[in-house]
Design a protein around this motif. Structure first.
Motif, short mmCIF file in Angstrom:
data_model
loop_
_atom_site.label_atom_id
_atom_site.label_comp_id
_atom_site.label_asym_id
_atom_site.label_seq_id
_atom_site.Cartn_x
_atom_site.Cartn_y
_atom_site.Cartn_z
N ASN A 163 0.82 -1.20 0.00
CA ASN A 163 0.00 0.00 0.00
C ASN A 163 0.86 1.27 0.00
N HIS A 218 -0.12 4.23 0.32
CA HIS A 218 -0.75 5.27 1.13
C HIS A 218 -0.63 5.02 2.63
N LEU A 219 0.05 3.91 3.01
CA LEU A 219 0.15 3.54 4.42
C LEU A 219 0.76 4.66 5.24
N LYS A 220 0.13 4.94 6.38
CA LYS A 220 0.64 5.95 7.31
C LYS A 220 1.19 5.27 8.56
N HIS A 226 -3.88 -1.30 13.98
CA HIS A 226 -2.93 -0.35 13.39
C HIS A 226 -2.30 0.51 14.49
N PRO A 252 -11.14 5.51 4.22
CA PRO A 252 -9.96 6.24 4.73
C PRO A 252 -9.17 5.45 5.76
N VAL A 253 -9.86 4.63 6.55
CA VAL A 253 -9.17 3.80 7.55
C VAL A 253 -8.32 2.74 6.86
N ARG A 291 -7.27 2.80 3.67
CA ARG A 291 -6.23 3.48 2.89
C ARG A 291 -5.01 3.80 3.74
N ASP A 292 -5.25 4.25 4.97
CA ASP A 292 -4.14 4.67 5.84
C ASP A 292 -3.50 3.54 6.61
N GLY A 293 -4.23 2.40 6.79
CA GLY A 293 -3.76 1.40 7.73
C GLY A 293 -3.41 0.03 7.17
#
Length: 393
Positions: free
Chosen positions: A23, A25-27, A262, A317-318, A320-322
């Motif tokens: 991914n 987009h991982l934060k 996450h 969004p969760v 996408r980020d995690g």
């Protein structure tokens, strides 16, 4: 690495994708887990056949792939149903009914809601949803508990055996003969618009419809805390980073998994979450490729519960980020893992067994290195029991 082809629903564009996506987009993980509302598990404790489901240890898989532990959470017996879905359905139905009846969901019991619904002062209510199987059966079971009607819209590809299971719960099953899952969503929306007694209870969201799907995700928190207790007990309280592997349909279940895991484990590398989808319906993975929700055309798959073409708005969004990596599997790979897990006394259906296939792919592609694996605990979520399906050739 293998590839597959798919078509964007809105534009008709055809694209070819690799089987796995790290991914982009991982934060970074947060340091604390999201708080869990204790009233959720307290409510679930009121349901018939309440109890924990089995967490299987798979030492042979751990040895094969080089992990400290590999566990499989077997959701084939949740409250007498063959799927985890009733955890989200029950809490969402409870919250929705309490909202309509102007009751406090955190303190109102199931019996109090039943009494209010049966009283002359209450308004008529009919639950309405759509499903590829387990979700509709779970909502129908809750309608039976509350003694209210339910209408369940299903796509044409659902087999008659699955339809009969939903009807056996007392629901009115409406089949869209040539319809996809997305078509059944439209049918539910139309039913709700034209009938004031209809109460839409969906596990996917879109702009303007987010509250009830949010309650669905909250309902799954009972499973997550249950797994924490069981893993701690089976590892003697060892604090190890977790690699969680979760299947994706619209994403409400994966939303709960990412929200829970996450985070950074004290003294260790961060937890990682891997999602798995059928190559016939990899809507989350395609959205990650494109950087935004991207509806796709779906095809046939034995992984019916994952056969969805558009990710949930609130889950996106969760996820996408995690999500660390998004993996696709085909029907033969899923079926092979069904057989393997059945031989290990784990009653996994195609959606649940897909998590094992995804785990092997991530390891085979070295997306998690051998040294890191030695100190990791894997949790595979088998979200359904054995299903009827045509064995792929």
């Amino acid at each position: 690495m293998s590839t597959y082809q798919l078509t964007h629903l809105e534009t008709g564009e055809q694209v070819e994708r690799p089987g796995i996506l790290l991914n982009p987009h991982l934060k970074p993980a947060g340091k604390e887990r999201h708080g869990v509302d204790p009233s959720v598990e307290a409510y679930h404790a009121q349901l018939p056949q309440y109890g924990s489901t089995t967490l299987h240890s798979l030492p042979s898989v751990a040895h094969e792939l080089g992990f400290a532990h590999v566990f499989l959470k077997d959701e084939s017996t949740r409250f007498g149903l063959p799927s985890f879905k009733i955890l989200g359905a029950s809490w969402a139905v409870h919250r929705a009914l309490c909202s309509r009846l102007d009751l406090d969901a955190s303190t109102t019991t199931l019996e109090r809601v039943k009494h209010a619904l049966a009283s002359r002062e209450s308004t008529d209510v009919r639950l309405v949803t759509c499903t590829e199987g387990n979700w509709g059966r779970a909502v129908s079971r809750m309608a039976k508990y509350y003694a209210i009607p339910a209408t369940i819209y299903v796509p044409g590809f659902m087999n008659e055996y699955t339809r009969s299971l939903i009807r056996a719960e007392g629901a009115d099953v409406k089949v869209l003969d040539d319809g996809s899952y997305d078509d059944t969503i439209a049918a539910v929306q139309q039913d709700t618009k034209t009938h004031p007694e209809a109460l839409m209870v969906m596990d996917t969201s879109w702009p303007g419809y987010i509250e009830i799907p949010g309650w669905v995700t909250e309902g799954y928190s009972t499973l997550m805390t249950e797994v924490d207790r069981q893993v701690s007990a089976q590892t003697n309280g060892a604090s190890l980073p977790v690699l969680a592997v979760a299947s994706v349909g619209v994403g409400s279940w994966a939303h709960s998994v990412v929200s829970h895991y996450h985070t950074s484990s004290p003294g260790h590398a961060s937890n990682k979450i891997v999602t798995v989808e059928s190559i016939a319906a990899a809507c989350l993975k395609e959205s990650l490729h494109c950087g935004d929700i991207t509806p796709i055309r779906t095809g046939h798959t034995i992984m019916n519960g994952m056969n969805c073409g558009t990710p949930s708005t609130i889950a996106w969004p969760v996820l996408r980020d995690g999500v660390y990596a998004a993996v696709t599997v085909n029907d033969r790979e899923s079926h092979g893992c069904v057989q393997e897990l059945q031989a290990l006394d784990a009653n996994a259906g195609p959606c649940g067994a897909a998590t094992l296939a995804a785990l092997r792919k991530v390891c085979n592609e070295e997306m998690i290195g051998e040294e890191e694996r030695k100190g990791m605990c894997v949790v595979l979520f088998s979200t359904e029991g054995r299903q009827e399906y045509d064995v792929p050739t």
